[in-house]
Each structure stands twice: as structure tokens, then as C-alpha cells.
Design an enzyme around this catalytic site. Structure first.
Site, PDB file in Angstrom:
ATOM      1  N   TRP A 103      -1.963  -3.008  -6.097  1.00 14.68           N
ATOM      2  CA  TRP A 103      -2.282  -3.417  -4.727  1.00 14.68           C
ATOM      3  C   TRP A 103      -3.370  -2.548  -4.134  1.00 14.68           C
ATOM      4  O   TRP A 103      -4.233  -3.033  -3.387  1.00 14.68           O
ATOM      5  CB  TRP A 103      -1.020  -3.420  -3.865  1.00 14.68           C
ATOM      6  CG  TRP A 103      -0.089  -4.500  -4.307  1.00 14.68           C
ATOM      7  CD1 TRP A 103       1.111  -4.356  -4.942  1.00 14.68           C
ATOM      8  CD2 TRP A 103      -0.309  -5.915  -4.207  1.00 14.68           C
ATOM      9  NE1 TRP A 103       1.649  -5.590  -5.233  1.00 14.68           N
ATOM     10  CE2 TRP A 103       0.803  -6.555  -4.793  1.00 14.68           C
ATOM     11  CE3 TRP A 103      -1.337  -6.696  -3.675  1.00 14.68           C
ATOM     12  CZ2 TRP A 103       0.915  -7.941  -4.863  1.00 14.68           C
ATOM     13  CZ3 TRP A 103      -1.226  -8.088  -3.746  1.00 14.68           C
ATOM     14  CH2 TRP A 103      -0.110  -8.689  -4.330  1.00 14.68           C
ATOM     15  N   ASP A 173      -1.022   0.739   3.868  1.00 15.37           N
ATOM     16  CA  ASP A 173      -0.342  -0.513   3.535  1.00 15.37           C
ATOM     17  C   ASP A 173       1.095  -0.149   3.202  1.00 15.37           C
ATOM     18  O   ASP A 173       1.369   0.446   2.164  1.00 15.37           O
ATOM     19  CB  ASP A 173      -1.041  -1.172   2.341  1.00 15.37           C
ATOM     20  CG  ASP A 173      -0.314  -2.414   1.849  1.00 15.37           C
ATOM     21  OD1 ASP A 173       0.712  -2.803   2.449  1.00 15.37           O
ATOM     22  OD2 ASP A 173      -0.767  -2.991   0.837  1.00 15.37           O
ATOM     23  N   LYS A 197       9.413  -8.357   2.631  1.00 20.76           N
ATOM     24  CA  LYS A 197      10.187  -7.437   1.810  1.00 20.76           C
ATOM     25  C   LYS A 197      11.257  -6.726   2.636  1.00 20.76           C
ATOM     26  O   LYS A 197      12.434  -6.790   2.309  1.00 20.76           O
ATOM     27  CB  LYS A 197       9.255  -6.439   1.121  1.00 20.76           C
ATOM     28  CG  LYS A 197       8.202  -7.138   0.251  1.00 20.76           C
ATOM     29  CD  LYS A 197       7.203  -6.172  -0.347  1.00 20.76           C
ATOM     30  CE  LYS A 197       6.030  -6.906  -0.987  1.00 20.76           C
ATOM     31  NZ  LYS A 197       6.397  -7.725  -2.133  1.00 20.76           N
TER      32      LYS A 197
END
Length: 362
Positions: A103, A173, A197
Site C-alpha cells: 500500500w 494512512d 476494516k
């Protein structure tokens, strides 16, 4: 409900059963108005109350100090990979990044489309199996910001502490570990996270942005991609993902009911510890590839002796209603995602299955 699966999906992921039941109760008739919250105007007083209350809940639970704004955006964290450099990476400056996994790589690739990027630390040579040591981090003097990915969902490595960046804004993030533990928000100029999540269902991305980061943004950015647009309109410039925000509201109330982030962190350490113990006490039958000091409490990655045995493991777990244990397609192996809403009983059941599977296949 005895027929619930053991849900270890990486995202969209498990939601608290209490939240789902509350949403079910209000699904057709929200607070006696004769309509679902999915049917009402985002300009209505009923929706605006949910919208504003969700912001206040997040401020209280996460300990967000004065001087920050909470934005509800769309497009997932992946859109933020582009919006951040579009808004904050100025000509003659550098976007600095810590490269810790898949990511973080995507964030770097997007930023490079808009300006100069510097990878100031990386664990790529270690196959992203640890978080780089940032104690002696040196940033380019013309850094617009430093971007980190707090938890790598695919590889299973997580920051245990965050770097000091001086006057350089720190952006994180936190899509896969936000609200999993207390964090000093004041260290950051921006924190963002896709909801699917730890915050709620997919459809909304939460951005927590310091006021001074929103000053003097370029006017050439398309309206919907300019943070200023959403800031000035309380995230109501266009129709927001109302139902997803409502679900975030319920999840935040659930977190408070559990006792807040200190209790949530304790629970997450205990839950993940059950599975890590099954790995560490297996005499090499299971292998946890991530460095001990970088292990994630959210995404536990592990391997078996060969891929055929891993396939057998997946087949047998699926037969016993374990879901989501196959590793990401890019790395293979096995992965258990133990987000806030995954109950202790699910982790205990998986640890017991792992021990039994080892005994039968050693």
C-alpha cells in the site's frame, strides 16, 4: 447468533454483531420517521444530526485536539494517494515517503504522477517483513510532508511508534489499524482511513486534517478533489455516503461501550496473541515471516511448509466456517485479520484449529 462465521476477512471485514443488530432494528424505520436513513435527504435534520454526531464521537474517542477537521470522503484510501500530492505537493518541493509494503508502494506511485518523490526509508530489501528504523531519519529540507502507512494489510507489518518530523507535516494512512489503539493525534497533520476494516462498511473514507494544512491550497485542483471544498461544506458539498457514515456512527458508539481505545488495544493484543502463540509454539510447523518488533495486531501473516499443505489448511478451515484466511494473491500464504470487531472466541477457535491441524499433519 450461533450460525455466525469466523470472519477473518481483510476488508470489507467483520462488524460488531451488536452494531449489525442495531442497524437491523432501524433499517426500515429510522427513529420513527417512517423511512430508512438510506431514503432521506442528506440535508434533512435527521441525517445532519447523525453526520455531526459521528464527527464528535470520533473526536472524543480518538482524542482529536482542537484545530483539526474531520472529513467524510469517497473513493477509498486509494483516492487519497492522489489527492494528497494534488493538494499538498507544491512545485519545487518533495513528497517524502516511507516504503513499508504494497500500500505504501501504491501511494508512492500515485504521488510520482504529480511531482518529485523521495523514498526516505524502505524495508523492500527485507521483503517488507519489518518496519524500517526511523530513529535517525533525515528528511529533505524541501519536504512538503512525510507519508507513512501505519499498518501494511498484505504483509502484516505495523508501526509501533512514529517518527519525529519537526516542521514537516506527518501524514498517515491508518486504513487497517485506526482506532485499534490510542494514538497521539497531535503528532500528525493528517490521518486518513478507509472505513471497511475498523470503522464500518466500505463506502466512506475518513480524513482527519489539521487546519493549517488546509491553508492556501491550489485553486487549479478539480473541485471534488480539493480538500478545501469538503472542509468548507462540512463534507456535504455533494451527497455523502449516508448509510456508511451512519454505520460508522454505530461502530464508534460500540467502541465507547467497550471502554474506549485502551480496552480495545488490550483486547487486540490478547486476540492476536492467541494466534501468534500457535505459530511460535509450533516448532516451525507454522512460520511467521514478519520481524517480531514489527508484528501487526491487525493482520497476522503466516506460512506452512509448502503450498499443498496451505491449500489443505484453507480447505479444512472453510469446512469449519472460517472465512478469509487465504493470504493476499500477491504474496500467497495465510493471513488472519483480527480487527476490532473480530471476537476473542473466533481467535481462540482459530488457534485451537491450528494446533489440531499441526498434530494431524506433522
Amino acid at each position: 447468533m450461533g450460525n455466525r462465521a469466523y470472519n477473518f476477512n481483510a476488508g470489507p471485514a467483520a462488524l460488531p454483531l451488536e452494531v449489525l443488530q442495531r442497524a437491523q432494528e432501524e433499517f426500515v424505520d429510522f427513529k420513527g420517521i417512517g423511512m430508512s436513513i438510506m431514503e432521506i435527504s442528506h440535508r434533512s435534520s435527521e441525517y445532519e444530526q447523525v453526520h455531526n454526531e459521528t464527527q464528535e464521537l470520533l473526536k472524543r474517542i480518538f482524542g482529536i485536539p482542537a484545530g483539526y477537521q474531520i472529513l467524510f470522503l469517497q473513493g477509498g484510501a486509494s483516492s487519497q494517494f492522489a489527492m494528497i500530492p494534488m493538494n499538498f505537493l507544491r512545485a519545487g518541493q518533495v513528497g517524502s515517503y516511507v516504503l513499508t509494503g504494497a500500500w505504501a508502494e501504491k501511494a508512492v506511485q500515485e504521488a510520482a504522477l504529480f511531482g518529485e518523490v523521495a523514498v526516505v526509508a524502505s524495508s523492500k530489501e527485507q521483503k517488507f517483513m519489518k518496519i524500517p528504523d526511523l530513529s535517525g531519519l533525515s528528511l529533505p529540507a524541501n519536504s512538503s510532508y512525510l507519508h507513512v502507512t501505519s499498518n501494511e494489510t498484505i504483509e502484516g507489518a505495523q508501526f509501533q511508534s512514529y517518527p519525529e518530523t519537526g516542521n514537516v507535516p506527518l501524514i498517515a494512512d491508518m486504513s487497517s489499524d485506526i482506532l485499534s489503539r490510542p494514538v497521539d493525534v497531535s503528532k500528525f497533520s493528517m490521518i486518513y482511513a478507509g472505513a471497511q476494516k475498523n470503522l464500518g462498511p466500505s463506502g466512506v473514507t475518513v480524513a482527519i486534517i489539521k487546519d493549517d494544512l488546509l491553508q492556501d491550497l491550489p485553486k487549479t485542483i478539480p473541485t471534488m478533489l480539493r480538500y478545501e471544498t469538503h472542509s468548507k461544506n462540512n463534507s456535504l458539498y455533494n451527497t455523502p455516503p449516508a448509510y456508511s457514515i451512519y454505520m460508522v456512527n454505530l461502530v464508534l458508539k460500540w467502541i465507547e461501550e467497550q471502554g474506549g481505545l485502551t480496552v480495545i488495544e488490550k483486547n487486540n493484543i490478547e486476540k492476536s496473541g492467541l494466534i501468534y502463540s500457535a505459530i511460535d509454539n509450533s516448532n516451525g510447523f507454522y512460520r511467521g515471516p514478519v520481524d517480531l518488533g514489527s508484528r501487526s495486531t491487525m493482520n497476522i501473516t503466516f506460512r506452512l511448509q509448502d503450498e499443498e499443505l496451505e491449500k489443505k489448511f484453507i480447505k479444512e478451515t472453510e469446512q469449519q466456517v472460517f472465512v478469509g484466511l487465504k493470504g493476499h494473491r500477491s504474496v500467497g500464504g495465510l493471513r488472519a485479520s483480527t480487527y476490532n470487531a473480530v471476537p476473542y472466541t473466533s481467535c481462540k477457535a482459530l488457534a485451537e484449529f491450528m494446533t489440531d491441524f499441526q498434530q494431524r499433519n506433522s
